[in-house]
Design a protein around this motif. Structure first.
Motif, PDB file in Angstrom:
ATOM      1  N   UNK A 383       3.928  29.003 -13.579  1.00 49.18           N
ATOM      2  CA  UNK A 383       2.483  29.175 -13.809  1.00 49.18           C
ATOM      3  C   UNK A 383       2.096  29.212 -15.287  1.00 49.18           C
ATOM      4  N   UNK A 384       2.841  29.907 -16.164  1.00 51.51           N
ATOM      5  CA  UNK A 384       2.452  29.881 -17.585  1.00 51.51           C
ATOM      6  C   UNK A 384       2.457  28.476 -18.186  1.00 51.51           C
ATOM      7  N   UNK A 385       3.219  27.560 -17.604  1.00 54.86           N
ATOM      8  CA  UNK A 385       3.304  26.195 -18.128  1.00 54.86           C
ATOM      9  C   UNK A 385       2.231  25.285 -17.546  1.00 54.86           C
ATOM     10  N   UNK A 386       1.862  25.497 -16.295  1.00 55.61           N
ATOM     11  CA  UNK A 386       0.954  24.566 -15.613  1.00 55.61           C
ATOM     12  C   UNK A 386      -0.395  25.177 -15.233  1.00 55.61           C
ATOM     13  N   UNK A 387      -0.476  26.497 -15.191  1.00 54.98           N
ATOM     14  CA  UNK A 387      -1.655  27.135 -14.623  1.00 54.98           C
ATOM     15  C   UNK A 387      -1.564  27.085 -13.104  1.00 54.98           C
ATOM     16  N   UNK A 388      -2.430  27.834 -12.436  1.00 57.92           N
ATOM     17  CA  UNK A 388      -2.385  27.881 -10.975  1.00 57.92           C
ATOM     18  C   UNK A 388      -2.752  26.541 -10.354  1.00 57.92           C
ATOM     19  N   UNK A 389      -3.727  25.871 -10.897  1.00 56.83           N
ATOM     20  CA  UNK A 389      -4.119  24.564 -10.373  1.00 56.83           C
ATOM     21  C   UNK A 389      -2.977  23.561 -10.511  1.00 56.83           C
ATOM     22  N   UNK A 390      -2.335  23.549 -11.673  1.00 59.58           N
ATOM     23  CA  UNK A 390      -1.207  22.657 -11.876  1.00 59.58           C
ATOM     24  C   UNK A 390      -0.030  22.995 -10.973  1.00 59.58           C
ATOM     25  N   UNK A 391       0.147  24.292 -10.681  1.00 62.31           N
ATOM     26  CA  UNK A 391       1.229  24.691  -9.782  1.00 62.31           C
ATOM     27  C   UNK A 391       1.033  24.075  -8.403  1.00 62.31           C
ATOM     28  N   UNK A 392      -0.205  24.100  -7.894  1.00 65.48           N
ATOM     29  CA  UNK A 392      -0.456  23.516  -6.575  1.00 65.48           C
ATOM     30  C   UNK A 392      -0.275  21.997  -6.598  1.00 65.48           C
ATOM     31  N   UNK A 393      -0.549  21.365  -7.726  1.00 65.82           N
ATOM     32  CA  UNK A 393      -0.296  19.930  -7.838  1.00 65.82           C
ATOM     33  C   UNK A 393       1.198  19.637  -7.760  1.00 65.82           C
ATOM     34  N   UNK A 394       1.992  20.469  -8.423  1.00 66.04           N
ATOM     35  CA  UNK A 394       3.445  20.304  -8.367  1.00 66.04           C
ATOM     36  C   UNK A 394       3.942  20.505  -6.937  1.00 66.04           C
ATOM     37  N   UNK A 395       3.388  21.500  -6.249  1.00 69.06           N
ATOM     38  CA  UNK A 395       3.820  21.781  -4.876  1.00 69.06           C
ATOM     39  C   UNK A 395       3.435  20.655  -3.918  1.00 69.06           C
ATOM     40  N   UNK A 396       2.363  19.939  -4.221  1.00 76.29           N
ATOM     41  CA  UNK A 396       2.005  18.765  -3.417  1.00 76.29           C
ATOM     42  C   UNK A 396       3.132  17.736  -3.449  1.00 76.29           C
ATOM     43  N   UNK A 397       3.656  17.487  -4.652  1.00 76.19           N
ATOM     44  CA  UNK A 397       4.769  16.550  -4.794  1.00 76.19           C
ATOM     45  C   UNK A 397       6.034  17.088  -4.130  1.00 76.19           C
ATOM     46  N   UNK A 398       6.224  18.395  -4.167  1.00 78.88           N
ATOM     47  CA  UNK A 398       7.406  19.013  -3.554  1.00 78.88           C
ATOM     48  C   UNK A 398       7.399  18.791  -2.038  1.00 78.88           C
ATOM     49  N   UNK A 399       6.236  18.947  -1.396  1.00 82.52           N
ATOM     50  CA  UNK A 399       6.155  18.743   0.049  1.00 82.52           C
ATOM     51  C   UNK A 399       6.333  17.267   0.397  1.00 82.52           C
ATOM     52  N   UNK A 400       5.829  16.374  -0.447  1.00 84.57           N
ATOM     53  CA  UNK A 400       6.064  14.948  -0.228  1.00 84.57           C
ATOM     54  C   UNK A 400       7.561  14.647  -0.255  1.00 84.57           C
ATOM     55  N   UNK A 401       8.275  15.323  -1.154  1.00 85.95           N
ATOM     56  CA  UNK A 401       9.731  15.153  -1.215  1.00 85.95           C
ATOM     57  C   UNK A 401      10.401  15.710   0.037  1.00 85.95           C
ATOM     58  N   UNK A 402       9.813  16.767   0.620  1.00 84.93           N
ATOM     59  CA  UNK A 402      10.362  17.341   1.849  1.00 84.93           C
ATOM     60  C   UNK A 402      10.307  16.347   2.996  1.00 84.93           C
TER      61      UNK A 402
END
Length: 417
Positions: A383-402
């Motif tokens: 979160x300190x690197x991306x912010x909360x909004x950026x964190x959810x964007x990263x998690x979108x890609x993580x689920x696509x990888x799942x």
């Protein structure tokens, strides 16, 4: 797919209730909705309600009461699940040695006692210790009830029955966060923890009336009672599909732990409450459809759309320009993670031999717990690197990888069959 332990399967099946599914000609099909099945749903509801009451409020409590950092607050939240993870390693192995009902009652007694110690906790270290012990009790109880309920469900209706059983968790998903926010806002954290203890006690009292099917162990299993090889507490076939839940669990922990903070940051607190209510409503409806569809059309027909929906929901959270979009994300996440959990659990216990259903259930939730437990800590670093909004964007890609991961560990084999 070849199965290990075939010499035990015949003996194990002789100890289980006869299940002729929907097609038996010489015996009536076993009913799904029995007294025991209904009581098991009630027990699981109270167990899950305690989990969500605490999970959604603990990070903010650690910050307000002890001045914890984002990382420490995430650790406080996730330490409960890490305790559960450790307990599941042994719960699956010794479930049938201890006795399913006995392990459930022991776990729930400890679950109730641990809930009483949140109020007197005077430091962050003590709070984390209580969370670990409380999580261990949760791991014992939830493994026992989740494995045992499979013996109450006719094999031909396993997807459907698992979905119905999961409704209890769905209701807790809605009631827990909503009640936690309401109690903290209008009363205090002490009142919240008293309600938590009452709910834990309710699970114990309900379980006292519950009779569970027990297995008679084979001589080979009895001889290997104290053997602790990896295969004795870990089921590889269940672990394959559970690896998808590991990734999904990390993603969902970002919703469970940080959504309230995200909503406060965007001044959309009301939308966060609506998110969980919509989430629960969609999951509730899906349980009457997805399980039957899985039983009739196969695993891939439901898993790929479910993971797609989860990714879309996280993408909407990352974008969330207004309260409508943030609340709408709850519908997609509900059809995603909310429907994925019982679907994947049904796969995990189906691919395992009958005599390893307890270990398969333990393996499944152990890996899921690892994702949900480690997720808050890892995301607290992100979160300190991306912010909360950026964190959810990263998690979108993580689920696509799942989705890709699911194809390789299970989906392609279903296609071939």
């Amino acid at each position: 797919m070849p199965q290990e332990g075939e010499q035990h399967e015949q003996a194990d099946r002789s100890e289980l209730p006869v299940d002729r599914g929907r097609t038996g000609n010489d015996a009536a099909p076993r009913p799904l909705w029995t007294k025991a099945f209904s009581l098991a749903i009630a027990v699981n509801f109270f167990i899950s309600l305690v989990f969500y009451l605490l999970m959604t409020s603990m990070a903010l409590y650690a910050v307000e009461r002890f001045g914890a950092s984002d990382t420490a607050a995430g650790l406080t939240t996730g330490s409960f699940v890490l305790g559960a993870l450790v307990a599941r390693i042994f719960a699956g192995k010794f479930l049938d040695f201890v006795g399913r009902r006995r392990m459930l009652l022991i776990g729930l007694l400890l679950y109730t006692v641990a809930a009483l110690f949140y109020i007197p906790a005077g430091s962050l270290g003590v709070l984390i210790t209580i969370r670990v012990l409380h999580g261990a009790a949760f791991g014992l109880a939830s493994t026992a009830i989740s494995a045992s309920v499979m013996g109450l469900i006719p094999a031909g209706r396993r997807g459907e029955g698992t979905g119905y059983f999961g409704i209890s968790s769905t209701l807790a998903t809605a009631a827990g966060p909503f009640l936690a926010v309401l109690l903290v806002d209008r009363t205090s954290y002490d009142v919240l923890y008293m309600v938590t203890a009452v709910c834990a006690a309710a699970s114990l009292l309900t379980a006292l009336a519950l009779k569970l099917p027990e297995r008679t162990l084979t001589e080979a299993e009895t001889a290997a009672k104290w053997r602790m090889r990896p295969a004795d507490f870990f089921e590889p076939r269940a672990a394959a599909v559970a690896s998808v839940m590991l990734v999904a669990g990390v993603a969902y922990s970002g919703v469970l732990t940080f959504l309230n903070s995200y909503a406060q940051e965007k001044d959309m607190v009301a939308a966060a409450s609506a998110f969980f209510l919509i989430y629960a409503g969609i999951v509730f409806i899906s349980r009457f459809v997805v399980g039957r569809l899985q039983d009739t059309r196969g695993d891939n027909a439901v898993v790929y759309p479910i993971l797609t929906s989860f990714a879309v929901g996280l993408g909407l959270l990352a974008w969330a320009p207004n309260t409508t979009v943030l609340a709408l994300a709850g519908a997609f996440v509900g059809m995603g993670f909310g429907a994925l959990m019982p679907t994947a659990q049904a796969i995990a216990v189906t691919v395992a031999p009958d005599h390893r259903i307890g270990i398969a259930t333990s393996t499944f939730f152990l890996i899921l717990d690892a994702g949900i437990g480690l997720g808050p800590f890892l995301l607290g670093l992100l979160i300190p690197l991306t912010g909360l909004s950026g964190m959810y964007a990263v998690l979108t890609a993580v689920v696509a990888a799942a989705m890709v991961l699911y194809h390789f560990v299970h989906g392609r084999f279903v296609s071939r069959r």
